[in-house]
Design an enzyme around this catalytic site. Structure first.
Site, PDB file in Angstrom:
ATOM      1  N   LYS A 118      -1.186   0.446  -5.564  1.00  0.00           N
ATOM      2  CA  LYS A 118      -2.443   0.249  -4.845  1.00  0.00           C
ATOM      3  C   LYS A 118      -3.649   0.565  -5.736  1.00  0.00           C
ATOM      4  O   LYS A 118      -4.604  -0.208  -5.790  1.00  0.00           O
ATOM      5  CB  LYS A 118      -2.465   1.124  -3.580  1.00  0.00           C
ATOM      6  CG  LYS A 118      -3.760   1.051  -2.811  1.00  0.00           C
ATOM      7  CD  LYS A 118      -4.527   2.337  -2.941  1.00  0.00           C
ATOM      8  CE  LYS A 118      -5.988   2.119  -2.632  1.00  0.00           C
ATOM      9  NZ  LYS A 118      -6.768   3.349  -2.829  1.00  0.00           N
ATOM     10  N   ASP A 136      -3.641  -1.010   0.869  1.00  0.00           N
ATOM     11  CA  ASP A 136      -3.809   0.376   1.289  1.00  0.00           C
ATOM     12  C   ASP A 136      -3.456   0.466   2.771  1.00  0.00           C
ATOM     13  O   ASP A 136      -2.945  -0.490   3.359  1.00  0.00           O
ATOM     14  CB  ASP A 136      -5.244   0.842   1.030  1.00  0.00           C
ATOM     15  CG  ASP A 136      -6.250   0.018   1.804  1.00  0.00           C
ATOM     16  OD1 ASP A 136      -5.861  -0.684   2.759  1.00  0.00           O
ATOM     17  OD2 ASP A 136      -7.428   0.066   1.458  1.00  0.00           O
TER      18      ASP A 136
END
Length: 209
Positions: A118, A136
């Site tokens: 991420k 996320d």
DNA sequence: CTCCCGATAT
DNA sequence: ATATCAGGAG
């Protein structure tokens, strides 16, 4: 399967030029801010980095940091011992292997301590201008509720979204999804009645409120 | 899987 | 009181 094209169109109409809420001016600053942002609000990260970035300007500065002092400087973001260690170790590696620069490939970034998929995608997309989908907690939730990709595995969601959205607009759509998740499709009490994606959404629990 | 960590919304 | 907030490491 939800209509990805329609969703992207509506999302970009709602957020024509979406940007990160994290403050940064260099790839290194975004990298540090993103590590600090884990399980923490962007507002708190910005408070901390406003001071931090004045003092630590290069990877060398973090690599030489006094751990105790650095921990105190980032304490309000939570997980401060872990984050302090991650950032300092990460910057030591930047100095040793990359001449103090932040690399610009997924493989190199995820090879750094404290940098997961991420974080790497966020840096690639918003600091290096590449087309990426950083999954996320917001993107994960929004994707599942809409019915775009149903999975609790961020990598599965990433691949599904990359497959469905136009390649050239991935980063914009990514940022728009994050904003949408923060402002409208919130984890608790989503504002379904003011959602521009209401008709496209397959979530069974849309509240009538 | 657990742990790290503090603040805030509900 | 509990879930959640721009996750990642061991």
């Amino acid at each position: 399967m939800a209509n990805a094209k329609k969703i992207a169109e509506l999302l970009l109409k709602r957020y024509p030029s979406p940007k990160l809420a994290l403050n940064f001016s260099t790839p290194l600053e975004l990298l540090v801010a993103t590590i600090l942002s884990a399980q923490c609000t962007d507002a708190r990260v910005n408070e901390v980095t406003r001071q931090l970035f004045k003092k630590y300007r290069k990877a060398e500065d973090y690599a030489r940091a006094d751990m105790k002092r650095f921990e105190e400087e980032i304490r309000p973001t939570g997980f401060y011992k872990n984050k302090a260690k991650m950032i300092v170790e990460c910057c030591k590696r930047l100095v040793e292997d990359y001449g103090g620069d932040v690399p610009d490939t997924l493989e190199e970034l995820t090879g750094l301590p404290g940098v997961g998929r991420k974080t790497a995608n966020m840096v690639l997309g918003s600091a290096f201008g590449k087309q990426t989908m950083a999954v996320d907690t917001h993107v994960l939730r929004v994707s599942n509720r809409l019915g775009l990709v149903r999975s609790d595995d961020p990598e599965v969601v990433e691949e599904g979204l990359v497959r469905q959205f136009p390649k050239g607009r991935l980063t914009k759509i990514n940022l728009a999804m994050i904003l949408h998740g923060r402002e409208t499709c919130t984890a608790r009490r989503p504002k379904c009645m003011e959602c521009v994606l209401y008709k496209e959404c397959e979530w069974p629990d849309k509240t009538g409120r």
